[in-house]
Write a protein that holds these residues in place. Structure first.
Motif, PDB file in Angstrom:
ATOM      1  N   GLY A  72       8.007 -12.341  -0.157  1.00  0.00           N
ATOM      2  CA  GLY A  72       8.083 -12.020  -1.581  1.00  0.00           C
ATOM      3  C   GLY A  72       8.602 -10.616  -1.807  1.00  0.00           C
ATOM      4  O   GLY A  72       8.812  -9.857  -0.857  1.00  0.00           O
ATOM      5  N   LEU A  73       8.790 -10.280  -3.080  1.00  0.00           N
ATOM      6  CA  LEU A  73       9.262  -8.934  -3.396  1.00  0.00           C
ATOM      7  C   LEU A  73       8.196  -7.922  -3.002  1.00  0.00           C
ATOM      8  O   LEU A  73       7.003  -8.154  -3.174  1.00  0.00           O
ATOM      9  CB  LEU A  73       9.532  -8.810  -4.898  1.00  0.00           C
ATOM     10  N   VAL A  74       8.639  -6.813  -2.451  1.00  0.00           N
ATOM     11  CA  VAL A  74       7.677  -5.842  -1.951  1.00  0.00           C
ATOM     12  C   VAL A  74       8.287  -4.445  -2.001  1.00  0.00           C
ATOM     13  O   VAL A  74       9.506  -4.276  -1.917  1.00  0.00           O
ATOM     14  CB  VAL A  74       7.258  -6.234  -0.504  1.00  0.00           C
ATOM     15  N   ASN A  75       7.423  -3.449  -2.184  1.00  0.00           N
ATOM     16  CA  ASN A  75       7.871  -2.060  -2.099  1.00  0.00           C
ATOM     17  C   ASN A  75       7.627  -1.557  -0.694  1.00  0.00           C
ATOM     18  O   ASN A  75       6.532  -1.746  -0.140  1.00  0.00           O
ATOM     19  CB  ASN A  75       7.064  -1.200  -3.077  1.00  0.00           C
ATOM     20  N   ILE A  76       8.651  -0.951  -0.112  1.00  0.00           N
ATOM     21  CA  ILE A  76       8.507  -0.391   1.233  1.00  0.00           C
ATOM     22  C   ILE A  76       8.652   1.122   1.110  1.00  0.00           C
ATOM     23  O   ILE A  76       9.696   1.624   0.690  1.00  0.00           O
ATOM     24  CB  ILE A  76       9.628  -0.909   2.179  1.00  0.00           C
ATOM     25  N   LEU A  77       7.603   1.829   1.467  1.00  0.00           N
ATOM     26  CA  LEU A  77       7.622   3.292   1.368  1.00  0.00           C
ATOM     27  C   LEU A  77       7.395   3.874   2.757  1.00  0.00           C
ATOM     28  O   LEU A  77       6.725   3.249   3.589  1.00  0.00           O
ATOM     29  CB  LEU A  77       6.505   3.767   0.441  1.00  0.00           C
TER      30      LEU A  77
END
Ligand code: ADP
Ligand code: MG
Length: 325
Positions: free
Chosen positions: A237-242
């Protein structure tokens, strides 16, 4: 069939490894969804389990009994295992009804008719039952292939990309048919897809395949919430990668766990909105932090505008530290 056990399955095509020592157990009644990028070995795995292809190494046990090589069988396939191929084949000049009935040709006509009626209903094909297969839409063809495979309820149903090439309407109809199937037949099913949303919706267990290796498996919620690495996170799924503090890998946060707040003192990030996208049920807010990282969050209202400065927050428990690859 009560149990399928796969042990150390390895397959190489022209020196190129498609499956690298895959182990997998499936219990009766279980629905297992395999997800992986195109080329990760999903179809190869299903063809081997469906007995259309031999592995180079490894073993398959059905109810503790080891299966002989496919090459030693007179006919490919297995009586208790049905594979609906990615490119399924129907008789183009025969009707939907005839295509399904063919799977029941050795039964008495009365039972055959009754079972075909049941299957047409289950797969929502009653209205097109007299249409020739070559005139069907992709979704109708897919459902005919599914009905055909279910004519005699298999011990294990293998579905290869059941939703590929379907428009949203057809996808929904097939999805409803599969939900009914899950309720009405005590079916064991292994299905593969490159689109995780269906797998998350139906599977009791998700298996993530990457370059022929199983890299993670678990309940859908578990895999979604605690992906093992960036690949698993992005696949589900859509995800934020930091980037994590002290270069300790990466931090992944699902967009639904990031909130826009008013109070600057409680903010984890100060950011500027760069894009807003309407998604029907919600809006996607694409933001850029002061540190230059991209952050996506969901919001039910459009009460901010592009270019506006916002304060964002997320609780630690919803952010997951993962390996870089
Ligand atoms: P997926 O279904 O996940 O897209 P496949 O199992 O079809 O993956 O393919 C896995 C890998 O094996 C890919 O690199 C693909 O190119 C290769 N491959 C698949 N089938 C063959 C074949 N018959 N001959 C040679 N290479 C193949
Ligand atoms: Mg495939």
């Amino acid at each position: 069939m009560q149990k399928l056990k796969i042990h150390s399955l390895t397959k190489t095509y022209d020196g190129q490894e498609a499956l690298a020592s895959v182990d997998l157990d499936i219990q009766a009644g279980e629905w297992v969804g395999i997800i992986g990028e195109s080329g990760s070995g999903k179809s190869t795995l299903l063809k081997i389990i469906g007995r259309f292809l031999d592995a180079d190494k490894g073993e398959i046990f059905v109810d503790e009994k080891k299966l002989p090589p496919v090459s030693s069988q007179l006919l490919k396939g297995h009586e208790a295992i049905k594979l609906v191929h990615q490119e399924y084949e129907l008789f183009p000049n025969q009707s939907v009804r005839e295509n399904i009935a063919y799977a029941l040709r050795f039964y008495e006509p009365e039972y055959r008719n009754q079972r075909v009626n049941e299957l047409l209903k289950l797969t929502r094909l009653e209205d097109v039952q007299h249409r020739k297969a070559k005139l069907l839409s992709g979704g109708e063809k897919q459902r005919t292939a599914l009905a055909h495979s279910l004519a005699e309820v298999p011990g294990l149903l293998l579905l290869d990309e059941p939703f590929a090439h379907l428009d949203p309407n057809n996808k929904q109809t097939l999805a409803d048919a599969i939900e009914d199937l899950k309720k009405s037949h005590r079916l064991t099913c292994l299905f593969v897809t490159h689109d995780a949303s269906e797998a998350l919706a139906w599977a009791d267990r998700i298996v993530i395949l990457r370059e022929g290796n199983i890299i993670q498996e678990g309940r859908p919620e578990e895999v979604y919430q605690y992906p093992i690495n960036q690949y698993a996170a992005e696949l589900t799924g859509l995800v934020n990668i930091l980037s994590a503090e002290n270069n300790a890998g990466q931090r992944v946060i699902r967009p639904n766990f990031i909130r826009i707040i008013k109070d600057e003192s409680k903010a984890c990030w100060t950011a500027v909105i760069v894009k807003i996208r309407f998604k029907g049920t919600h809006y996607e807010y694409y933001c850029r932090t002061e540190q230059g990282e991209d952050l996506l969050c969901y919001r039910s209202r459009r009460d901010r505008e592009v270019g506006e400065k916002v304060f964002l927050t997320s609780s630690k428990k919803h952010s997951q530290l993962v390996a870089r690859h």
